[in-house]
Design a protein around this motif. Sequence first.
Motif, mmCIF file in Angstrom:
data_model
loop_
_atom_site.group_PDB
_atom_site.id
_atom_site.type_symbol
_atom_site.label_atom_id
_atom_site.label_comp_id
_atom_site.label_asym_id
_atom_site.label_seq_id
_atom_site.Cartn_x
_atom_site.Cartn_y
_atom_site.Cartn_z
ATOM 1 N N LEU A 49 6.863 -0.211 1.884
ATOM 2 C CA LEU A 49 7.146 -0.762 3.210
ATOM 3 C C LEU A 49 8.037 -1.998 3.111
ATOM 4 O O LEU A 49 7.896 -2.808 2.185
ATOM 5 C CB LEU A 49 5.841 -1.138 3.923
ATOM 6 C CG LEU A 49 5.379 -0.154 5.019
ATOM 7 C CD1 LEU A 49 5.182 1.225 4.450
ATOM 8 C CD2 LEU A 49 4.126 -0.661 5.698
ATOM 9 N N GLY A 52 6.459 -4.166 9.140
ATOM 10 C CA GLY A 52 5.333 -3.599 9.859
ATOM 11 C C GLY A 52 4.151 -3.331 8.950
ATOM 12 O O GLY A 52 3.978 -3.978 7.909
ATOM 13 N N SER A 53 3.336 -2.372 9.325
ATOM 14 C CA SER A 53 2.168 -2.015 8.523
ATOM 15 C C SER A 53 1.882 -0.532 8.723
ATOM 16 O O SER A 53 2.341 0.082 9.696
ATOM 17 C CB SER A 53 0.946 -2.849 8.919
ATOM 18 O OG SER A 53 0.587 -2.604 10.263
ATOM 19 N N ARG A 55 -1.299 2.592 7.795
ATOM 20 C CA ARG A 55 -2.558 3.043 7.207
ATOM 21 C C ARG A 55 -2.365 4.494 6.796
ATOM 22 O O ARG A 55 -2.037 5.338 7.621
ATOM 23 C CB ARG A 55 -3.691 2.910 8.218
ATOM 24 C CG ARG A 55 -5.095 3.147 7.662
ATOM 25 C CD ARG A 55 -6.114 2.734 8.715
ATOM 26 N NE ARG A 55 -7.485 2.939 8.266
ATOM 27 C CZ ARG A 55 -8.196 4.035 8.526
ATOM 28 N NH1 ARG A 55 -7.645 5.021 9.210
ATOM 29 N NH2 ARG A 55 -9.437 4.147 8.106
ATOM 30 N N THR A 64 -4.154 0.625 3.233
ATOM 31 C CA THR A 64 -3.363 -0.150 4.182
ATOM 32 C C THR A 64 -2.168 -0.742 3.463
ATOM 33 O O THR A 64 -2.312 -1.403 2.429
ATOM 34 C CB THR A 64 -4.207 -1.273 4.807
ATOM 35 O OG1 THR A 64 -5.321 -0.703 5.505
ATOM 36 C CG2 THR A 64 -3.371 -2.091 5.783
ATOM 37 N N LEU A 65 -0.974 -0.487 4.002
ATOM 38 C CA LEU A 65 0.266 -0.977 3.396
ATOM 39 C C LEU A 65 0.906 -2.021 4.284
ATOM 40 O O LEU A 65 1.020 -1.837 5.505
ATOM 41 C CB LEU A 65 1.253 0.167 3.166
ATOM 42 C CG LEU A 65 0.986 1.093 1.976
ATOM 43 C CD1 LEU A 65 -0.139 2.072 2.296
ATOM 44 C CD2 LEU A 65 2.242 1.877 1.614
ATOM 45 N N GLU A 66 1.325 -3.093 3.656
ATOM 46 C CA GLU A 66 2.104 -4.149 4.299
ATOM 47 C C GLU A 66 3.440 -4.247 3.560
ATOM 48 O O GLU A 66 3.626 -3.604 2.523
ATOM 49 C CB GLU A 66 1.338 -5.487 4.232
ATOM 50 C CG GLU A 66 -0.037 -5.477 4.877
ATOM 51 C CD GLU A 66 -0.003 -5.382 6.386
ATOM 52 O OE1 GLU A 66 1.080 -5.621 6.963
ATOM 53 O OE2 GLU A 66 -1.053 -5.062 6.978
ATOM 54 N N PRO A 67 4.404 -5.027 4.075
ATOM 55 C CA PRO A 67 5.698 -5.136 3.398
ATOM 56 C C PRO A 67 5.545 -5.512 1.924
ATOM 57 O O PRO A 67 4.806 -6.424 1.582
ATOM 58 C CB PRO A 67 6.407 -6.232 4.192
ATOM 59 C CG PRO A 67 5.850 -6.078 5.571
ATOM 60 C CD PRO A 67 4.404 -5.736 5.373
ATOM 61 N N HIS A 86 5.174 1.468 13.984
ATOM 62 C CA HIS A 86 5.390 0.063 13.633
ATOM 63 C C HIS A 86 5.589 -0.139 12.127
ATOM 64 O O HIS A 86 5.348 -1.239 11.616
ATOM 65 C CB HIS A 86 4.214 -0.776 14.128
ATOM 66 C CG HIS A 86 3.958 -0.641 15.590
ATOM 67 N ND1 HIS A 86 4.838 -1.078 16.550
ATOM 68 C CD2 HIS A 86 2.920 -0.073 16.271
ATOM 69 C CE1 HIS A 86 4.364 -0.820 17.754
ATOM 70 N NE2 HIS A 86 3.199 -0.205 17.616
ATOM 71 N N ALA A 87 6.033 0.899 11.437
ATOM 72 C CA ALA A 87 6.252 0.793 9.990
ATOM 73 C C ALA A 87 7.699 1.102 9.643
ATOM 74 O O ALA A 87 8.283 2.055 10.172
ATOM 75 C CB ALA A 87 5.328 1.753 9.246
ATOM 76 N N PRO A 120 -0.687 -3.635 -3.328
ATOM 77 C CA PRO A 120 -0.322 -4.390 -2.132
ATOM 78 C C PRO A 120 0.935 -5.236 -2.324
ATOM 79 O O PRO A 120 1.785 -5.296 -1.448
ATOM 80 C CB PRO A 120 -1.555 -5.268 -1.878
ATOM 81 C CG PRO A 120 -2.669 -4.530 -2.552
ATOM 82 C CD PRO A 120 -2.062 -3.895 -3.759
#
Length: 290
Positions: A49, A52-53, A55, A64-67, A86-87, A120
């Motif tokens: 990513l 955004g985020s 799941r 759960t992935l974040e930038p 939103h990803a 992460p």
Amino acid sequence: MKIPEISFVAPVGTPAGVEVLSLAELRRRIPGEQLAIPQRPEFHHLLTLTGGSLRHMVDFTAYTLEPGAWLWIRPGQVNQWSDLTHAEGTLILFQQSFLTPATVTTARIDDPHAAVLHHPLPSDAAALHRATDHLTAEFHAFGHLPLDVHTAALRHLLSVLVLRLAHLTAPADAPATEPDPTYLRFRDAVEHDFTRTRRVEDYANTLGYSARTLSRATLTSAGIGAKEFIDRRVVLEAKRLLAHSDQAAARIADRLGFASATHFNKYFHQRTGQTPIAFRDATRARHTGN
């Protein structure tokens, strides 16, 4: 509902075996309701990513992935997309055969039991970002070089990325030597025949080893005995089918080679502490928040 198996199809005009696309392109190409259906791809997914985020569920675990985060999904693992609205990020799809045998061995790409890679924020995030940018640019530069040169460049750039990612999950005490060939033959035989037999003796007879030799090789390479190895593979498949399909326990028992639903229930309970239906209910309640 069965879990659909998805084959790799290269886009027209690109080298067979690899594809690089943005999540925005994925949204345009495939409707969200279709992505939300559990599926079992026959190829690798590398997902990272940039905004955004997201799941994402792999087998029966939600990530759960974040930038900056990475997720590596391997062939045979059941995955399910959530809302992509939103990803933003990059998705790399590839077949094992696209890479060289040396890369396949070093990165354990051919290991059907390798764990899901989820980081992460890797310590070498900058290097991974550069490798992804180079691979993306080369993939979209189709026609700038002769096809064989373009394909070779993609193969080398993808190798850099998967070797770096594989290094993140390599145990600190992992042996530097290649796995025992006896274990590899047994591993592949189990992957092919675990729905047909759960007896170590059957695999030993087929492969031409003694049961003791198989157990010793499996213990050395995988840290567990041969029987435990077989049982874990059967339980994993049972969990996948329970979590991601609506098939009755009796139907799953039949698919996994059990003589009856009663035998399957007893086998599953002995190894997980839950009945099959209790596992299904608990898994679905956990991921729906109920």
